[in-house]
Each structure stands twice: as C-alpha cells, then as structure tokens.
Design an enzyme around this catalytic site. Sequence first.
Site, PDB file in Angstrom:
ATOM      1  N   LYS A  22       0.979  -1.369  -0.070  1.00 58.07           N
ATOM      2  CA  LYS A  22       0.052   0.003   0.111  1.00 58.07           C
ATOM      3  C   LYS A  22       0.950   1.196  -0.143  1.00 58.07           C
ATOM      4  O   LYS A  22       0.596   2.095  -0.803  1.00 58.07           O
ATOM      5  CB  LYS A  22      -0.860  -0.031   1.267  1.00 58.07           C
ATOM      6  CG  LYS A  22      -1.536   1.505   1.405  1.00 58.07           C
ATOM      7  CD  LYS A  22      -2.361   1.164   2.756  1.00 58.07           C
ATOM      8  CE  LYS A  22      -1.849   1.695   4.028  1.00 58.07           C
ATOM      9  NZ  LYS A  22      -1.415   3.115   4.278  1.00 58.07           N
ATOM     10  N   ASN A  23       1.842   1.269   0.916  1.00 60.48           N
ATOM     11  CA  ASN A  23       2.728   2.486   1.053  1.00 60.48           C
ATOM     12  C   ASN A  23       3.723   2.702  -0.097  1.00 60.48           C
ATOM     13  O   ASN A  23       4.483   3.883  -0.077  1.00 60.48           O
ATOM     14  CB  ASN A  23       3.601   2.452   2.323  1.00 60.48           C
ATOM     15  CG  ASN A  23       2.230   2.568   3.387  1.00 60.48           C
ATOM     16  OD1 ASN A  23       1.005   2.857   3.093  1.00 60.48           O
ATOM     17  ND2 ASN A  23       2.596   2.217   4.797  1.00 60.48           N
ATOM     18  N   CYS A 116      -5.601  12.328  11.433  1.00 61.19           N
ATOM     19  CA  CYS A 116      -6.316  10.923  11.448  1.00 61.19           C
ATOM     20  C   CYS A 116      -6.082  10.422  12.745  1.00 61.19           C
ATOM     21  O   CYS A 116      -5.980  10.778  13.785  1.00 61.19           O
ATOM     22  CB  CYS A 116      -5.504  10.105  10.311  1.00 61.19           C
ATOM     23  SG  CYS A 116      -3.769   9.507  10.950  1.00 61.19           S
ATOM     24  N   ARG A 121      -1.343  14.993  11.844  1.00 63.21           N
ATOM     25  CA  ARG A 121      -0.486  14.663  10.772  1.00 63.21           C
ATOM     26  C   ARG A 121      -0.021  15.887  10.128  1.00 63.21           C
ATOM     27  O   ARG A 121      -0.529  16.001   8.987  1.00 63.21           O
ATOM     28  CB  ARG A 121      -1.186  13.342   9.860  1.00 63.21           C
ATOM     29  CG  ARG A 121      -1.671  12.152  10.459  1.00 63.21           C
ATOM     30  CD  ARG A 121      -0.556  11.400  10.977  1.00 63.21           C
ATOM     31  NE  ARG A 121      -0.059  10.613   9.958  1.00 63.21           N
ATOM     32  CZ  ARG A 121      -0.479   9.692   9.222  1.00 63.21           C
ATOM     33  NH1 ARG A 121      -1.421   9.025   9.712  1.00 63.21           N
ATOM     34  NH2 ARG A 121       0.340   9.211   8.270  1.00 63.21           N
ATOM     35  N   ASP A 305       4.302   0.906  11.988  1.00 59.50           N
ATOM     36  CA  ASP A 305       2.997   0.109  11.649  1.00 59.50           C
ATOM     37  C   ASP A 305       2.863  -1.126  12.188  1.00 59.50           C
ATOM     38  O   ASP A 305       1.930  -1.757  12.167  1.00 59.50           O
ATOM     39  CB  ASP A 305       2.986   0.310  10.078  1.00 59.50           C
ATOM     40  CG  ASP A 305       3.113   1.459   9.536  1.00 59.50           C
ATOM     41  OD1 ASP A 305       3.192   1.854   8.228  1.00 59.50           O
ATOM     42  OD2 ASP A 305       2.515   2.540  10.283  1.00 59.50           O
ATOM     43  N   ARG A 397      -8.762  -0.421   4.223  1.00 56.99           N
ATOM     44  CA  ARG A 397      -7.953   0.635   3.506  1.00 56.99           C
ATOM     45  C   ARG A 397      -6.281   0.113   3.301  1.00 56.99           C
ATOM     46  O   ARG A 397      -5.657   0.709   2.383  1.00 56.99           O
ATOM     47  CB  ARG A 397      -7.645   1.922   4.565  1.00 56.99           C
ATOM     48  CG  ARG A 397      -8.966   2.910   4.615  1.00 56.99           C
ATOM     49  CD  ARG A 397      -8.455   3.722   5.709  1.00 56.99           C
ATOM     50  NE  ARG A 397      -6.980   4.410   5.093  1.00 56.99           N
ATOM     51  CZ  ARG A 397      -6.067   4.627   6.151  1.00 56.99           C
ATOM     52  NH1 ARG A 397      -6.184   4.695   7.231  1.00 56.99           N
ATOM     53  NH2 ARG A 397      -4.829   5.030   5.661  1.00 56.99           N
TER      54      ARG A 397
HETATM   55  C1  EPZ Z   1       3.973   6.925   6.143  1.00 58.19           C
HETATM   56  O1  EPZ Z   1       3.159   7.830   6.682  1.00 58.19           O
HETATM   57  C2  EPZ Z   1       3.027   5.975   5.908  1.00 58.19           C
HETATM   58  N1  EPZ Z   1       2.115   6.130   5.350  1.00 58.19           N
HETATM   59  C3  EPZ Z   1       2.471   5.512   7.464  1.00 58.19           C
HETATM   60  O2  EPZ Z   1       1.810   4.244   7.075  1.00 58.19           O
HETATM   61  C4  EPZ Z   1       3.800   5.344   8.312  1.00 58.19           C
HETATM   62  O3  EPZ Z   1       3.273   4.976   9.560  1.00 58.19           O
HETATM   63  C5  EPZ Z   1       4.736   6.446   8.301  1.00 58.19           C
HETATM   64  O4  EPZ Z   1       4.932   6.786   7.101  1.00 58.19           O
HETATM   65  C6  EPZ Z   1       5.918   6.201   9.070  1.00 58.19           C
HETATM   66  O5  EPZ Z   1       6.697   5.016   8.796  1.00 58.19           O
HETATM   67  C7  EPZ Z   1       2.212   6.042   3.890  1.00 58.19           C
HETATM   68  O6  EPZ Z   1       3.255   5.712   3.337  1.00 58.19           O
HETATM   69  C8  EPZ Z   1       0.926   6.306   2.931  1.00 58.19           C
HETATM   70  P1  EPZ Z   1       6.005  10.521   8.201  1.00 58.19           P
HETATM   71  P2  EPZ Z   1       3.721   9.604   6.670  1.00 58.19           P
HETATM   72  O7  EPZ Z   1       5.892  11.759   7.424  1.00 58.19           O
HETATM   73  O8  EPZ Z   1       4.515   9.952   5.483  1.00 58.19           O
HETATM   74  C9  EPZ Z   1       5.830  13.780  11.569  1.00 58.19           C
HETATM   75  C10 EPZ Z   1       0.026   2.718   7.577  1.00 58.19           C
HETATM   76  O9  EPZ Z   1      -0.500   2.419   8.488  1.00 58.19           O
HETATM   77  N2  EPZ Z   1       5.749  14.684  10.396  1.00 58.19           N
HETATM   78  O10 EPZ Z   1       7.174   9.624   7.990  1.00 58.19           O
HETATM   79  O11 EPZ Z   1       2.623  10.482   7.018  1.00 58.19           O
HETATM   80  C11 EPZ Z   1       4.583  12.842  11.775  1.00 58.19           C
HETATM   81  O12 EPZ Z   1       3.771  13.615  12.531  1.00 58.19           O
HETATM   82  C12 EPZ Z   1       0.379   4.210   7.462  1.00 58.19           C
HETATM   83  O13 EPZ Z   1       0.096   2.117   6.514  1.00 58.19           O
HETATM   84  C13 EPZ Z   1       5.933  16.253  10.638  1.00 58.19           C
HETATM   85  O14 EPZ Z   1       6.015  16.568  11.756  1.00 58.19           O
HETATM   86  O15 EPZ Z   1       4.740   9.675   7.922  1.00 58.19           O
HETATM   87  C14 EPZ Z   1       4.742  11.705  12.190  1.00 58.19           C
HETATM   88  O16 EPZ Z   1       4.826  11.928  13.651  1.00 58.19           O
HETATM   89  C15 EPZ Z   1       0.062   4.809   8.985  1.00 58.19           C
HETATM   90  N3  EPZ Z   1       5.916  16.968   9.640  1.00 58.19           N
HETATM   91  C16 EPZ Z   1       6.375  11.644  11.988  1.00 58.19           C
HETATM   92  O17 EPZ Z   1       6.840  12.921  11.225  1.00 58.19           O
HETATM   93  C17 EPZ Z   1       5.802  16.721   8.448  1.00 58.19           C
HETATM   94  O18 EPZ Z   1       5.578  17.324   7.461  1.00 58.19           O
HETATM   95  C18 EPZ Z   1       6.407  10.088  10.772  1.00 58.19           C
HETATM   96  O19 EPZ Z   1       5.646  10.952   9.690  1.00 58.19           O
HETATM   97  C19 EPZ Z   1       5.553  15.156   8.155  1.00 58.19           C
HETATM   98  C20 EPZ Z   1       5.571  14.401   9.135  1.00 58.19           C
END
Ligand code: EPZ
Length: 418
Positions: A22-23, A116, A121, A305, A397
């Site tokens: 998915k990711n 979410c 997020r 995850d 999802r």
């Molecule tokens: C991706 O989300 C995945 N989703 C998530 O999978 C996964 O948990 C996550 O990466 C971490 O590995 C997809 O790929 C579609 P991040 P993403 O940006 O990109 C903070 C699932 O269950 N952050 O690496 O949103 C954020 O709040 C889903 O399949 C900022 O502060 O994750 C978080 O605490 C859930 N500012 C941390 O970084 C930003 O601009 C990691 O977020 C972006 C992120």
Amino acid sequence: MSQLIIRGGRRLEGEVGIQGAKNSILPILAAALVTADQIELRGCPRLRDVDASVRILQGLGCTACWEKNTLLVDTREISGCAVSDRLCREMRSSAIFLGAILARCGQAELSYPGGCELGPRPIDLHLSGLRDLGAEVDDTGGVLHCSAPRIEGREIVLSLPSVGATENLMLAACGAAGITTIANAAREPEIVDLQNFLTACGARVFGAGTSTISIEGRRPLHGCTYTVMPDRIAAATYLCAAASAGGTVFLRGGREEYLSTVTAVLREAGCSILSDGNGIACCCKGRLSAVRPVRTAPYPGFPTDAQAILMAAFLKNRGATVFEENMFENRYRHVDELTRMGADIRVSGRTAVVCGVKSLHGAPVCCTDLRGGAALCVAALAAEGETAVREICHIDRGYEDIARDLRFLGADIVRTES
Ligand code: EPZ
C-alpha cells in the site's frame, strides 16, 4: 455494516501470497502524473486507499482501469491541477499528490489533509521543502495553493526523516531545473520502490534507501510496466498471526530483508523463521517469551505500523514486554479493545507494558484505525470463543482481503455484511 467473525483457539497451517505494498503504490500513483504517459502497474493491491488515489487521478482528467491486480493508468491528458476537498478528505495521504501536480502543472491546489486516528499529521516539512525549491505556498484557509512557474533544484535538509515529505519532494524535484538533493531523507523500502519506478520511467534518481537522495529534474519521462514491491506490513501481520495462534505458515513473496527488525523480535520470543527468494516460513510452538523493549523508529528501526500487530501477538507471552511508540502521538487506541478480550496492558504516555495472560476470550470489538484493526484480528486468533470485529472499513484501507488471507492460513474467519 460489515464485520469479521473470528473463532480463535486453533493453530494456523497454510500458505498465503503477500499483496503489493500500500505504502508503495500510493506514491507511485502520484508519480504516474509526472510521466504524462501510459503506465501498467502489476501486483497492485485492491484497497480503499488505492481506489481513492485512482479517483484523484480521474478527477485530474486521467483514466485508469483494472485488470485483476494490474492497474492501467493513462496520465497523458490532464484537465486541471486542483484536487477537491471531498477527495482530499477520503485519504489522509492525498498530500503526496502535491509535488507531482506541481511538477506537471507548475501549480497545485489541495485542501489541507486533516489529522487521522493516529493524531495530528502535519505536512510542514512537505511545504517548507517545496518553498526551498522555489514554490510559493499559501496555506491559509484550509486550502493549499501552490504555484511554481519555475522550480529550481536545491539542497533540502529535512528536520525529520519524513516518508511522505521525502516522496513528495522527490516528485516535485522531477519538475525542477537541475539537481535537487534531499538530506536526512527517509530510508523506507517503499522509497526505494518509488526510485525504481521513476528510473524505469527515465528519471535520474539516486540514493533512495540512504539518507541522501539526488534527483536530476526536467528529464523527458515516459511510461513503463512496473511490479509493486510486496507489502512488508501485511507480511508482518501474518507472521504475528502465526505467533499469536501458533502454527506453521509460509508467506509467498514475503521479503524478510524489509522486515528484519520484526523477525528479530519474533525469533527472540521463540518463533522459528526461515526465508529465501520465494518467501518467509514461520513456525511458532508453545508459549512465547517476553522480549526486550520494542521501540518504534524510522526505517531501518522497528516499524511503527507493526507495533499494534506485534503487541496483539504477545498478549499471552510468558512475562511482560515494554513497547515505546515514538512516531505517532495516538497509536495505542487498539489497547482498550484488546483489553476487552482479557489483555493486560498498561499505557503511560508513549509507553505500553504488555503483561502476558494465560488466556484471552472472544468479545465484540471495534477497529480504531488500520493497523489497530489488524491487531484485533491477530489477537482474536488466540482467543477462546468468538470475536466480532466491527468498523472493518479501516482494515480495508490497507489489506486487500484479510479474511481471505487468514483463511489461507487456516483461520476460522468469515466476513459478514449486516
Ligand atoms: C507514512 O506516513 C506511512 N503512510 C505510514 O503508514 C507510516 O506509519 C509512516 O510513514 C511512518 O513510517 C504512507 O506511506 C501512505 P511520516 P507519513 O511523514 O508519510 C511527523 C499505515 O498504517 N511529520 O514519516 O505520514 C509526523 O507527524 C500508515 O500504512 C511532521 O512533523 O509519515 C509523524 O510523527 C500509517 N511534519 C512523523 O513525522 C511533516 O511534514 C513520521 O511521519 C511530516 C511528518
């Protein structure tokens, strides 16, 4: 309302094919926009989030059609650069389209993706990176207006190795003149898959999987046929199912190198795991043991995850295991539901202590989020009696058909529509 009815207490035995990731497919669908050509994506999982991404592409004037698990996308013609609020709200990770639309059109309009179930997020790193590339980003009023008549390649340093920000900036950089370097980039395997897809389309992208990624922008891109990597979290889910219920399973197409931190913990707990180029075999006998603290971290650390699903597999371990969730603020929402099944879990801030119990019992439970829902299924396999899992739209999802896959492994699970 659909629900899953699971009768636990039986060991698993069987083989299941691992769905496409998915990711990985979600950023690749955004990347298809940048190619302005026809793309054939094989091994594409049929998921609610993929359907939402396809609707976003169609809303931009692209066409898409399915042939079983092959998705044919044509992005040669697009009719706009705005994604409607309704479509943005359907999928939290719709922000991933920002960089691709900007690279294709020089402007983009998306509504601010909300938080979410896992907590806020933010996308501040996405937006500051786009501004570094010269884009003007107006994020007032809940709608993101981005314009960048000319994006210049730059060095961008991410304060956090954000997966989404890394992917968004890789795609925006495809439209930038010159070289863009992303420092402190996320290193997830899905980012390597995105680089491999872009390279197959004629892009020059290097370094994915390391903390520094370079992209040479404004190259002529073309379509391709690409097979999406296997879903490492789906594979982790079915390994945890075997750990929870006991038994011997084979995950066809699973790649242990993508989830080695998960298999290391399962081995420490007492599971036997072997893997080769064809997949991952897992055999779990007897009561598992507690393990050293499990701390979630950016790749190659323990994947956030997999936190809920591993916790669900460890509810009857001998001893207590400490979990530390360091990636998201609100990722223990599954704990209350697991407690209904007799689990003994104590949460304090980012820490959860799972004390092994002798038995679990079936109960009516409710999914709180995607991986929390999968965790309820994993726990139900080890519970005596029947568990009804509701709100399974969350699970849909990210899992193509979790009931079908668990049945392949010998679980007593049916999906009922009521
Ligand atoms: C991706 O989300 C995945 N989703 C998530 O999978 C996964 O948990 C996550 O990466 C971490 O590995 C997809 O790929 C579609 P991040 P993403 O940006 O990109 C903070 C699932 O269950 N952050 O690496 O949103 C954020 O709040 C889903 O399949 C900022 O502060 O994750 C978080 O605490 C859930 N500012 C941390 O970084 C930003 O601009 C990691 O977020 C972006 C992120």
